[in-house]
Design an enzyme around this catalytic site. Structure first.
Site, PDB file in Angstrom:
ATOM      1  N   LYS A 129       0.862  -1.189   0.000  1.00 24.44           N
ATOM      2  CA  LYS A 129       0.000   0.000   0.000  1.00 24.44           C
ATOM      3  C   LYS A 129       0.891   1.229   0.000  1.00 24.44           C
ATOM      4  O   LYS A 129       2.012   1.175   0.511  1.00 24.44           O
ATOM      5  CB  LYS A 129      -0.875   0.025   1.259  1.00 24.44           C
ATOM      6  CG  LYS A 129      -2.118   0.893   1.113  1.00 24.44           C
ATOM      7  CD  LYS A 129      -3.235   0.142   0.448  1.00 24.44           C
ATOM      8  CE  LYS A 129      -4.406   1.023   0.101  1.00 24.44           C
ATOM      9  NZ  LYS A 129      -5.551   0.214  -0.340  1.00 24.44           N
ATOM     10  N   ASP A 169      -7.042   4.310  -4.633  1.00 17.69           N
ATOM     11  CA  ASP A 169      -7.698   4.167  -3.328  1.00 17.69           C
ATOM     12  C   ASP A 169      -8.310   5.549  -3.052  1.00 17.69           C
ATOM     13  O   ASP A 169      -8.541   6.309  -3.997  1.00 17.69           O
ATOM     14  CB  ASP A 169      -6.668   3.754  -2.255  1.00 17.69           C
ATOM     15  CG  ASP A 169      -7.331   3.287  -0.956  1.00 17.69           C
ATOM     16  OD1 ASP A 169      -7.789   2.143  -0.902  1.00 17.69           O
ATOM     17  OD2 ASP A 169      -7.419   4.078   0.012  1.00 17.69           O
TER      18      ASP A 169
HETATM   19  P1  NDP Z   1     -12.978   7.783  -3.037  1.00 21.13           P
HETATM   20  O1  NDP Z   1     -11.904   8.780  -2.830  1.00 21.13           O
HETATM   21  O2  NDP Z   1     -13.525   7.553  -4.399  1.00 21.13           O
HETATM   22  O3  NDP Z   1     -14.211   8.116  -2.071  1.00 21.13           O
HETATM   23  C1  NDP Z   1     -14.051   8.197  -0.709  1.00 21.13           C
HETATM   24  C2  NDP Z   1     -15.389   8.552  -0.077  1.00 21.13           C
HETATM   25  O4  NDP Z   1     -15.285   8.411   1.336  1.00 21.13           O
HETATM   26  C3  NDP Z   1     -15.797   9.988  -0.339  1.00 21.13           C
HETATM   27  O5  NDP Z   1     -17.185  10.069  -0.313  1.00 21.13           O
HETATM   28  C4  NDP Z   1     -15.187  10.706   0.855  1.00 21.13           C
HETATM   29  O6  NDP Z   1     -15.805  11.928   1.184  1.00 21.13           O
HETATM   30  C5  NDP Z   1     -15.406   9.687   1.957  1.00 21.13           C
HETATM   31  N1  NDP Z   1     -14.375   9.815   2.983  1.00 21.13           N
HETATM   32  C6  NDP Z   1     -13.046   9.665   2.821  1.00 21.13           C
HETATM   33  N2  NDP Z   1     -12.401   9.889   3.964  1.00 21.13           N
HETATM   34  C7  NDP Z   1     -13.352  10.186   4.864  1.00 21.13           C
HETATM   35  C8  NDP Z   1     -13.313  10.504   6.240  1.00 21.13           C
HETATM   36  N3  NDP Z   1     -12.150  10.563   6.900  1.00 21.13           N
HETATM   37  N4  NDP Z   1     -14.500  10.716   6.877  1.00 21.13           N
HETATM   38  C9  NDP Z   1     -15.673  10.664   6.198  1.00 21.13           C
HETATM   39  N5  NDP Z   1     -15.762  10.377   4.888  1.00 21.13           N
HETATM   40  C10 NDP Z   1     -14.625  10.137   4.238  1.00 21.13           C
HETATM   41  O7  NDP Z   1     -12.402   6.419  -2.415  1.00 21.13           O
HETATM   42  P2  NDP Z   1     -12.875   4.925  -2.686  1.00 21.13           P
HETATM   43  O8  NDP Z   1     -14.337   4.863  -2.908  1.00 21.13           O
HETATM   44  O9  NDP Z   1     -11.956   4.342  -3.696  1.00 21.13           O
HETATM   45  O10 NDP Z   1     -12.489   4.233  -1.290  1.00 21.13           O
HETATM   46  C11 NDP Z   1     -13.422   4.142  -0.210  1.00 21.13           C
HETATM   47  C12 NDP Z   1     -12.998   3.024   0.722  1.00 21.13           C
HETATM   48  O11 NDP Z   1     -12.945   1.786  -0.001  1.00 21.13           O
HETATM   49  C13 NDP Z   1     -11.609   3.179   1.357  1.00 21.13           C
HETATM   50  O12 NDP Z   1     -11.617   2.593   2.641  1.00 21.13           O
HETATM   51  C14 NDP Z   1     -10.716   2.338   0.431  1.00 21.13           C
HETATM   52  O13 NDP Z   1      -9.539   1.913   1.089  1.00 21.13           O
HETATM   53  C15 NDP Z   1     -11.657   1.182   0.143  1.00 21.13           C
HETATM   54  N6  NDP Z   1     -11.357   0.391  -1.051  1.00 21.13           N
HETATM   55  C16 NDP Z   1     -11.249   0.966  -2.287  1.00 21.13           C
HETATM   56  C17 NDP Z   1     -11.016   0.184  -3.395  1.00 21.13           C
HETATM   57  C18 NDP Z   1     -10.998   0.740  -4.770  1.00 21.13           C
HETATM   58  O14 NDP Z   1     -10.927  -0.058  -5.715  1.00 21.13           O
HETATM   59  N7  NDP Z   1     -11.088   2.054  -4.969  1.00 21.13           N
HETATM   60  C19 NDP Z   1     -10.791  -1.273  -3.270  1.00 21.13           C
HETATM   61  C20 NDP Z   1     -11.002  -1.783  -1.938  1.00 21.13           C
HETATM   62  C21 NDP Z   1     -11.250  -0.961  -0.876  1.00 21.13           C
HETATM   63  P3  NDP Z   1     -15.143  13.330   0.712  1.00 21.13           P
HETATM   64  O15 NDP Z   1     -15.475  13.433  -0.741  1.00 21.13           O
HETATM   65  O16 NDP Z   1     -15.784  14.354   1.570  1.00 21.13           O
HETATM   66  O17 NDP Z   1     -13.664  13.203   0.971  1.00 21.13           O
HETATM   67  O1  2IT Z   2      -7.866  -1.649  -0.873  1.00 18.87           O
HETATM   68  C1  2IT Z   2      -7.804  -2.120  -2.030  1.00 18.87           C
HETATM   69  O2  2IT Z   2      -7.968  -3.331  -2.247  1.00 18.87           O
HETATM   70  C2  2IT Z   2      -7.582  -1.188  -3.143  1.00 18.87           C
HETATM   71  N1  2IT Z   2      -7.519   0.009  -2.927  1.00 18.87           N
HETATM   72  C3  2IT Z   2      -7.409  -1.723  -4.541  1.00 18.87           C
HETATM   73  C4  2IT Z   2      -6.023  -2.247  -4.752  1.00 18.87           C
HETATM   74  C5  2IT Z   2      -5.683  -2.650  -6.157  1.00 18.87           C
HETATM   75  O3  2IT Z   2      -4.503  -2.956  -6.356  1.00 18.87           O
HETATM   76  O4  2IT Z   2      -6.551  -2.684  -7.034  1.00 18.87           O
END
Ligand code: NDP
Ligand code: 2IT
Length: 447
Positions: A129, A169
């Site tokens: 990461k 992420d």
């Molecule tokens: P994005 O940046 O696309 O979206 C994040 C969302 O979460 C936004 O709505 C944001 O609000 C909100 N957010 C972020 N930080 C905070 C906080 N501290 N408090 C409240 N709201 C918060 O990220 P993703 O959708 O990609 O990721 C979301 C989660 O999913 C994370 O935990 C990530 O690690 C996990 N994840 C992502 C993957 C991926 O493929 N993208 C894969 C597996 C897991 P705001 O716009 O106000 O910041």
């Molecule tokens: O938390 C996760 O699994 C991710 N942010 C995606 C990682 C990846 O390599 O696609």
């Protein structure tokens, strides 16, 4: 039993001492060790070779200065990181996070979790990461580009298609991956699959954008089916409004459920009529294109905006998709009191340990993030395969592969987590993820 909890406490004490102040990392390791220590009790091969101790120590951590110039000509300094946690079963693989809350502790918890998650996918990927304490909010496209280029200028020397393959992420989506891939290509003069989540024009895979959210709901659906139930007709409370939340909401709708809420860091919207496809398209434009706030939804549709998190809204199921520790023990009690019967974690470690305990004590269906959100990295693994073979698979093929991988993850968790006719999905995910990595480490001897 007493011996087991003694060894858990001793083990965790050691982790705390070696990693002072890294609370998120301690939490992630505790949650895994609580399942693994009882499992390896009668398996001296893992204990004698100190496998769990070695697993809690990253292979290496790179920390570096990221200097860039903002639009006003000011010089700005951020801190970049890459945690290469464990490459026993494949190249390091895991996302990059840009958020002001990024610390070494956060990235170590994410890299540790990623090792187990990637193992669960059945694909040959190790865990890693990275990220930076850079806040993309309010920055112009040019500022984001300059930051990404500077970040990649240092990162490039540590990664490679067979070494370490980052992805997106929080705060890192298609735009940032494009800037970083462009800079890597320029520095190395190589066009290789060194990042995933790329644009379709330059080696990206179909359905990578949707994969995490879809996978989280497939996991929910698989658990419900296993228990003789389904998503159809159920109300679902979702947090977040980014990549994962959006496509989780879309899949709930496609399976006949009703999405009541979405949120961002300012608050949540509650739409009692449900968020349909048209409203979701509005949210995608609002958040991904215009980079606006979720509160604007309540100006356009018949919905309420509230500060805080959405867990007080009565629902059948909850799907946290924003960030770590966004669902506390108290939130879990409220969800349970309101009749919530299943939780599937799209975000990484969104539920505090006390919340997990509350769900488990109540006997509701609970899918931990390392299983529930593995669909994203699984399709990243498929993107790597397509890049190596220099081919592109069709959408239907990828949709089937994603569904099959999530079904296999469910079934593996159900097998390892079977307990008195029920399934402990947390225990199942931890053990199923552990075994493959641990056996590979045993094969390598003392390294
Ligand atoms: P994005 O940046 O696309 O979206 C994040 C969302 O979460 C936004 O709505 C944001 O609000 C909100 N957010 C972020 N930080 C905070 C906080 N501290 N408090 C409240 N709201 C918060 O990220 P993703 O959708 O990609 O990721 C979301 C989660 O999913 C994370 O935990 C990530 O690690 C996990 N994840 C992502 C993957 C991926 O493929 N993208 C894969 C597996 C897991 P705001 O716009 O106000 O910041
Ligand atoms: O938390 C996760 O699994 C991710 N942010 C995606 C990682 C990846 O390599 O696609």
């Amino acid at each position: 039993m007493a011996a087991r909890s003694d060894s858990l406490e001793r083990y965790i004490e050691g982790v705390r001492k070696r990693n002072p102040g890294e609370t998120e990392f301690h939490q992630a390791v505790y949650e895994v060790a609580a399942s693994i220590i009882p499992y390896i009790q009668d398996k001296p091969r893992y204990q004698n070779m100190q496998i769990l101790e070695r697993m809690a120590e990253p292979d290496r951590v790179v920390m570096f200065r990221v200097c860039w110039e903002d639009d006003k000509g000011n010089i700005r300094v951020n801190r970049g990181y890459r945690v290469q946690f464990n490459n026993s079963i494949g190249p390091y693989k895991g996302g990059i996070r840009f958020h002001p809350s990024v610390t070494l502790s956060v990235l170590k918890f994410l890299g540790f979790e990623q090792t187990f998650k990637n193992s669960l996918t059945g694909l040959p990927m190790g865990g890693g990461k990275g990220g930076a304490d850079f806040n993309p909010k309010g920055k112009s496209d040019s500022e984001v580009m300059r930051f990404c280029q500077s970040f990649m200028t240092e990162l490039a020397r540590h990664i490679g298609e067979n070494t370490d393959v980052p992805a997106g992420d929080i705060g890192v989506g298609a735009r940032e991956i494009g800037y970083m891939f462009g800079q890597y290509k320029r520095l190395t003069n190589e066009f290789v699959g060194v990042l995933t989540g790329k644009g379709l024009e330059f080696g990206g895979s179909l359905i990578r954008t949707e994969a995490t959210g879809y996978g989280t709901i497939y996991m929910l659906d698989n658990m419900l089916t296993h228990a003789g139930n389904s998503v159809e007709g159920k109300s679902v409370v979702i947090s977040g409004s980014g990549n994962v939340a959006t496509y989780a909401a879309q899949k709930v709708k496609q399976l006949g459920g009703k999405v009541l809420t979405m949120s961002d860091s300012s608050g949540f919207i509650h739409d009692p009529a449900g968020i349909d496809e048209e409203k979701l398209a509005y949210i995608i434009d609002l958040k991904q294109v215009r980079r606006g706030r979720i509160s604007e939804y309540a100006d356009k549709y018949d919905a309420e905006f509230h500060e805080g998190r959405p867990w007080g809204v009565t629902c059948d199921m909850a799907v946290p998709c924003a960030t770590q520790n966004e669902l506390t023990g108290d939130d879990a009690a409220v969800l349970l009191a309101n009749g919530c019967m299943a939780v599937s974690e799209g975000a990484n470690m969104p539920t505090e340990l006390s919340g997990i305990k509350a769900f488990q004590d109540a006997g509701i269906l609970y899918a931990p993030s390392k299983a529930a959100n593995a669909g994203g990295v699984a399709v990243s693994g498929l993107e790597m395969s397509q890049n190596s073979a220099r081919i592109s698979w069709k959408e239907e093929e990828l949709q089937t592969l994603l569904r099959d991988i999530m079904k296999d993850i469910h079934d593996n968790c159900a097998e390892y987590g079977a307990e008195n006719g029920k399934v402990d999905y947390l225990k199942g995910a931890n053990i199923a993820g552990f075994v493959k990595v641990a056996d590979a480490m045993l094969a390598y001897g003392v390294v």
